[in-house]
Design a protein around this motif. Structure first.
Motif, PDB file in Angstrom:
ATOM      1  N   TRP A   1     -62.297  12.231 -32.637  1.00 32.66           N
ATOM      2  CA  TRP A   1     -62.973  12.924 -33.743  1.00 32.66           C
ATOM      3  C   TRP A   1     -62.449  14.349 -33.852  1.00 32.66           C
ATOM      4  O   TRP A   1     -62.060  14.964 -32.858  1.00 32.66           O
ATOM      5  CB  TRP A   1     -64.483  12.824 -33.656  1.00 32.66           C
ATOM      6  CG  TRP A   1     -65.220  13.536 -32.557  1.00 32.66           C
ATOM      7  CD1 TRP A   1     -65.552  13.051 -31.327  1.00 32.66           C
ATOM      8  CD2 TRP A   1     -65.756  14.860 -32.616  1.00 32.66           C
ATOM      9  NE1 TRP A   1     -66.263  13.987 -30.629  1.00 32.66           N
ATOM     10  CE2 TRP A   1     -66.414  15.103 -31.384  1.00 32.66           C
ATOM     11  CE3 TRP A   1     -65.775  15.867 -33.597  1.00 32.66           C
ATOM     12  CZ2 TRP A   1     -67.050  16.313 -31.111  1.00 32.66           C
ATOM     13  CZ3 TRP A   1     -66.410  17.070 -33.314  1.00 32.66           C
ATOM     14  CH2 TRP A   1     -67.035  17.286 -32.083  1.00 32.66           C
TER      15      TRP A   1
ATOM     16  N   ALA B   1     -59.553  11.818 -46.362  1.00 36.53           N
ATOM     17  CA  ALA B   1     -59.607  10.506 -45.708  1.00 36.53           C
ATOM     18  C   ALA B   1     -61.054  10.031 -45.575  1.00 36.53           C
ATOM     19  O   ALA B   1     -61.364   8.849 -45.756  1.00 36.53           O
ATOM     20  CB  ALA B   1     -58.942  10.584 -44.330  1.00 36.53           C
ATOM     21  N   LEU B   2     -61.944  10.988 -45.265  1.00 40.45           N
ATOM     22  CA  LEU B   2     -63.364  10.660 -45.168  1.00 40.45           C
ATOM     23  C   LEU B   2     -63.903  10.171 -46.503  1.00 40.45           C
ATOM     24  O   LEU B   2     -64.641   9.176 -46.567  1.00 40.45           O
ATOM     25  CB  LEU B   2     -64.144  11.900 -44.727  1.00 40.45           C
ATOM     26  CG  LEU B   2     -65.665  11.776 -44.869  1.00 40.45           C
ATOM     27  CD1 LEU B   2     -66.217  10.826 -43.820  1.00 40.45           C
ATOM     28  CD2 LEU B   2     -66.343  13.132 -44.802  1.00 40.45           C
TER      29      LEU B   2
ATOM     30  N   PHE C   1     -59.937   9.661 -35.934  1.00 39.19           N
ATOM     31  CA  PHE C   1     -58.598   9.765 -36.505  1.00 39.19           C
ATOM     32  C   PHE C   1     -57.557   9.477 -35.425  1.00 39.19           C
ATOM     33  O   PHE C   1     -57.759   9.800 -34.256  1.00 39.19           O
ATOM     34  CB  PHE C   1     -58.360  11.180 -37.054  1.00 39.19           C
ATOM     35  CG  PHE C   1     -59.124  11.486 -38.315  1.00 39.19           C
ATOM     36  CD1 PHE C   1     -58.536  11.319 -39.567  1.00 39.19           C
ATOM     37  CD2 PHE C   1     -60.438  11.933 -38.248  1.00 39.19           C
ATOM     38  CE1 PHE C   1     -59.243  11.587 -40.729  1.00 39.19           C
ATOM     39  CE2 PHE C   1     -61.160  12.205 -39.412  1.00 39.19           C
ATOM     40  CZ  PHE C   1     -60.567  12.033 -40.652  1.00 39.19           C
TER      41      PHE C   1
ATOM     42  N   LEU D   1     -65.047   4.423 -38.436  1.00 37.69           N
ATOM     43  CA  LEU D   1     -66.361   5.053 -38.549  1.00 37.69           C
ATOM     44  C   LEU D   1     -67.250   4.449 -37.460  1.00 37.69           C
ATOM     45  O   LEU D   1     -67.191   3.248 -37.208  1.00 37.69           O
ATOM     46  CB  LEU D   1     -66.995   4.741 -39.910  1.00 37.69           C
ATOM     47  CG  LEU D   1     -66.125   4.964 -41.148  1.00 37.69           C
ATOM     48  CD1 LEU D   1     -66.888   4.536 -42.406  1.00 37.69           C
ATOM     49  CD2 LEU D   1     -65.702   6.426 -41.247  1.00 37.69           C
TER      50      LEU D   1
ATOM     51  N   ARG E   1     -54.621   9.988 -39.330  1.00 39.58           N
ATOM     52  CA  ARG E   1     -55.080   8.889 -40.188  1.00 39.58           C
ATOM     53  C   ARG E   1     -56.441   8.440 -39.692  1.00 39.58           C
ATOM     54  O   ARG E   1     -56.649   8.284 -38.484  1.00 39.58           O
ATOM     55  CB  ARG E   1     -54.098   7.716 -40.150  1.00 39.58           C
ATOM     56  CG  ARG E   1     -52.784   8.028 -40.827  1.00 39.58           C
ATOM     57  CD  ARG E   1     -51.845   6.853 -40.666  1.00 39.58           C
ATOM     58  NE  ARG E   1     -52.321   5.698 -41.415  1.00 39.58           N
ATOM     59  CZ  ARG E   1     -51.844   5.348 -42.607  1.00 39.58           C
ATOM     60  NH1 ARG E   1     -50.871   6.043 -43.177  1.00 39.58           N
ATOM     61  NH2 ARG E   1     -52.326   4.288 -43.224  1.00 39.58           N
ATOM     62  N   LEU E   2     -57.345   8.230 -40.628  1.00 36.92           N
ATOM     63  CA  LEU E   2     -58.689   7.807 -40.252  1.00 36.92           C
ATOM     64  C   LEU E   2     -58.615   6.431 -39.599  1.00 36.92           C
ATOM     65  O   LEU E   2     -58.064   5.492 -40.175  1.00 36.92           O
ATOM     66  CB  LEU E   2     -59.576   7.785 -41.498  1.00 36.92           C
ATOM     67  CG  LEU E   2     -61.088   7.660 -41.263  1.00 36.92           C
ATOM     68  CD1 LEU E   2     -61.854   8.381 -42.363  1.00 36.92           C
ATOM     69  CD2 LEU E   2     -61.529   6.217 -41.175  1.00 36.92           C
ATOM     70  N   SER E   3     -59.151   6.322 -38.373  1.00 33.09           N
ATOM     71  CA  SER E   3     -59.037   5.048 -37.663  1.00 33.09           C
ATOM     72  C   SER E   3     -60.366   4.312 -37.566  1.00 33.09           C
ATOM     73  O   SER E   3     -60.413   3.170 -37.118  1.00 33.09           O
ATOM     74  CB  SER E   3     -58.471   5.275 -36.257  1.00 33.09           C
ATOM     75  OG  SER E   3     -59.329   6.116 -35.497  1.00 33.09           O
TER      76      SER E   3
ATOM     77  N   HIS F   1     -58.438  15.682 -43.733  1.00 36.08           N
ATOM     78  CA  HIS F   1     -59.457  14.848 -43.089  1.00 36.08           C
ATOM     79  C   HIS F   1     -60.619  14.569 -44.048  1.00 36.08           C
ATOM     80  O   HIS F   1     -61.175  13.472 -44.066  1.00 36.08           O
ATOM     81  CB  HIS F   1     -59.981  15.532 -41.829  1.00 36.08           C
ATOM     82  CG  HIS F   1     -58.920  15.843 -40.828  1.00 36.08           C
ATOM     83  ND1 HIS F   1     -58.593  17.128 -40.468  1.00 36.08           N
ATOM     84  CD2 HIS F   1     -58.077  15.042 -40.141  1.00 36.08           C
ATOM     85  CE1 HIS F   1     -57.607  17.095 -39.584  1.00 36.08           C
ATOM     86  NE2 HIS F   1     -57.275  15.837 -39.371  1.00 36.08           N
TER      87      HIS F   1
ATOM     88  N   VAL G   1     -66.457  10.012 -37.025  1.00 37.04           N
ATOM     89  CA  VAL G   1     -65.272   9.577 -37.776  1.00 37.04           C
ATOM     90  C   VAL G   1     -64.044   9.815 -36.901  1.00 37.04           C
ATOM     91  O   VAL G   1     -63.780  10.944 -36.498  1.00 37.04           O
ATOM     92  CB  VAL G   1     -65.140  10.358 -39.103  1.00 37.04           C
ATOM     93  CG1 VAL G   1     -63.919   9.878 -39.875  1.00 37.04           C
ATOM     94  CG2 VAL G   1     -66.406  10.198 -39.942  1.00 37.04           C
TER      95      VAL G   1
ATOM     96  N   TRP H   1     -69.044  18.484 -43.500  1.00 36.38           N
ATOM     97  CA  TRP H   1     -67.585  18.578 -43.407  1.00 36.38           C
ATOM     98  C   TRP H   1     -66.974  19.776 -44.123  1.00 36.38           C
ATOM     99  O   TRP H   1     -65.835  20.139 -43.843  1.00 36.38           O
ATOM    100  CB  TRP H   1     -66.928  17.304 -43.986  1.00 36.38           C
ATOM    101  CG  TRP H   1     -67.111  16.100 -43.137  1.00 36.38           C
ATOM    102  CD1 TRP H   1     -68.266  15.388 -42.956  1.00 36.38           C
ATOM    103  CD2 TRP H   1     -66.110  15.457 -42.337  1.00 36.38           C
ATOM    104  NE1 TRP H   1     -68.047  14.341 -42.105  1.00 36.38           N
ATOM    105  CE2 TRP H   1     -66.736  14.356 -41.707  1.00 36.38           C
ATOM    106  CE3 TRP H   1     -64.750  15.701 -42.098  1.00 36.38           C
ATOM    107  CZ2 TRP H   1     -66.041  13.496 -40.842  1.00 36.38           C
ATOM    108  CZ3 TRP H   1     -64.069  14.840 -41.241  1.00 36.38           C
ATOM    109  CH2 TRP H   1     -64.706  13.759 -40.625  1.00 36.38           C
TER     110      TRP H   1
ATOM    111  N   ALA I   1     -62.870   6.639 -47.193  1.00 36.75           N
ATOM    112  CA  ALA I   1     -63.536   5.684 -46.297  1.00 36.75           C
ATOM    113  C   ALA I   1     -65.015   5.535 -46.649  1.00 36.75           C
ATOM    114  O   ALA I   1     -65.570   4.432 -46.577  1.00 36.75           O
ATOM    115  CB  ALA I   1     -63.389   6.146 -44.838  1.00 36.75           C
TER     116      ALA I   1
END
Lengths: 321, 321
Positions: A109, A120-121, A201, A209, A205-207, A117, A199, A231, A124
């Motif tokens: 995180w 990306a959030l 990453f 939740l 890259r967001l990996s 970020h 969240v 955020w 998602a």
């Protein structure tokens, strides 16, 4: 950060007898999460998280949470997947607590989220909202607008010890939100607690939740308002409009906001700020001596609330018409 | 259980630039260890522990601790191995604290040790003592007999609030140990804190020893006395002679105790019990509100001390002549 319940040798052994996960290679308490006890469990079959649900999580809600993770994972949302024992059930009891083994998500995180970020959030979050549309179970939001008044009453008498004038400010805000809260906005399954520590990453890259234990049915745009609060402010509590823009543009690329959702954003953001102000205020005033968790300062959310009170329209958050 | 220092995104990135460990896959605070902040770090190169040394650990002692782990690992003792950065050094600074990455040891610590675990411990302890013989660095035991008096003074005035009569009992015990403490026994590098949570097992085989941050030069048999206290009492504080026998027989299979070491065991066990009684008493009386660690009850070690006071000879611990 916490491990509230110790898991004995026999507890773990007895639980794992019900699964096909091989022998235990490692078992460590994790200093993350404030509601439950979490353990990193490595077995011959892989890496997992064992969660013991503590008293703040209602046992009756667990089928909703576990079912939601399974539902979302099936639809391509990267989130932990409950691991079923041989009897087909994921929900067990360990050391006297409801418990589940869930898959381990790789990723880290981000302590200081950057605009990339936030983007990306946003994507998602919108994907999660879309994937949740056909989830059949329902759970009311226990921390929705109607719950804020009773929650405030628990801290009201001592609120001004935290910041002079806080009691009057919250009372006025509650009255305002009771009249100004929007109706008729799109509803669905929301995460309701999508802070940066939930969240993950991998190389930016967001990996995935995690931590769906506040998930519920509520206004989808309210979930976005929670993220704006969590955020897009800097450590000095100034709002970073570049981050707000990144979050909302990416969200809308997947699920465009309706006109009434856009118009309601400032009110929803005030509500989200008040919700976290109230739970933090309660924890701040009631945390016992020797607690495992250091309570977070409620004044952070007071400052965010004051920012939202001055916002004229969603454009102030970076929303492009 | 604790993470005292947060590690920011940039902190971790900057540190890892100095190593050849690849990209970060996961990074989680661990709820174990009360002295330092520990993180489980997974990278493309493997799994590691990142430890940030907090203020209870003297920075000047770190070369002793890290050097000892390396020394022991080279001699076949299963313990964490400090990972060196490209400049050949393992000791770094992260987030303002001294820090090191060490290898990750698989295994689970045993919550309720059985005689077979005590035997495995005894063997490993003796092997560690043998392997430490030619370790060139020295570190005095900061919690040796001469330190107990000053430590007691910090808690003395409030000792009876924990248990009536405790002040007088400790004062008398200190006086006794000052005269009865043995001299001339074999010395060497001791672990000094080999409690069950510092010993890992995999399928009932000992897989490693961790947490060398109390290691020092002192009487070898004192280390065994610490283990007698930590491993051979039942939860009701009764002594389990089967466990004591298992521990000491296995120890002696590797390093037989000399006659004067055997004779001194009851006094050493009293000293070891007093040492943990005193640190727990201090922590119990001084733990701040909102602390991350729940202090352990000092009375557990008071009861152990009272047991040792009634011991006639090492035979009462299961030592076979």
């Amino acid at each position: 950060m916490a491990v509230y319940t110790e898991v004995g040798d026999a507890d773990l052994e007895d639980m794992l007898k019900e699964y096909d996960l091989g022998a235990v290679l490692s078992f460590k308490g994790i200093a993350e999460g404030v509601e439950n006890s979490n353990f990193l469990l490595r077995t011959e079959a892989g890496t997992f998280i064992l969660t013991l649900y503590e008293k703040r999580v209602a046992e009756a809600d667990l089928p909703f949470f576990l079912g939601l993770m399974e539902h979302l994972a099936e639809r391509g949302i990267r989130c932990p997947l409950p691991v079923k024992a041989r009897d087909g059930r994921a929900l067990r009891r360990v050391a006297g607590r409801p418990a589940a083994i869930i898959s381990f998500l790789e990723g880290v995180w981000v302590r200081r989220p950057q605009p990339q970020h936030c983007a990306a959030l946003g994507r998602a979050l919108a994907e999660m909202h879309e994937a949740g549309r056909d989830f059949p179970r329902r759970r009311a939001n226990a921390l929705a607008r109607d719950g804020w008044g009773p929650l405030f009453e628990l801290s009201r008498a001592r609120a001004d010890t935290v910041e002079p004038g806080l009691e009057a400010l919250v009372a006025a805000e509650l009255a305002y939100l009771l009249t100004a809260w929007p109706s008729g906005l799109p509803e669905g399954v929301i995460h309701a607690d999508l802070f940066p520590d939930n969240v993950f990453f991998l190389k930016n890259r967001l990996s995935g939740l995690i931590d769906f234990y506040f998930a519920c049915n509520d206004l989808l745009a309210y979930d976005l308002a929670v993220c704006l609060n969590a955020w897009c402010f800097e450590p000095d509590n100034s709002f970073n409009v570049t981050k707000g823009q990144a979050l909302m543009q990416a969200y809308q690329a997947v699920r465009p906001l309706a006109a009434d959702e856009r118009a309601a954003l400032p009110v929803l953001a005030r509500g989200a700020a008040l919700r976290f102000l109230l739970t933090r205020l309660y924890d701040w005033l009631t945390v016992p001596t020797g607690a495992l968790v250091t309570p977070k300062d409620p004044r952070e959310y007071l400052r965010k609330l004051r920012f939202h009170q001055k916002v004229a329209s969603a454009a102030d958050y970076g929303l492009i018409e």
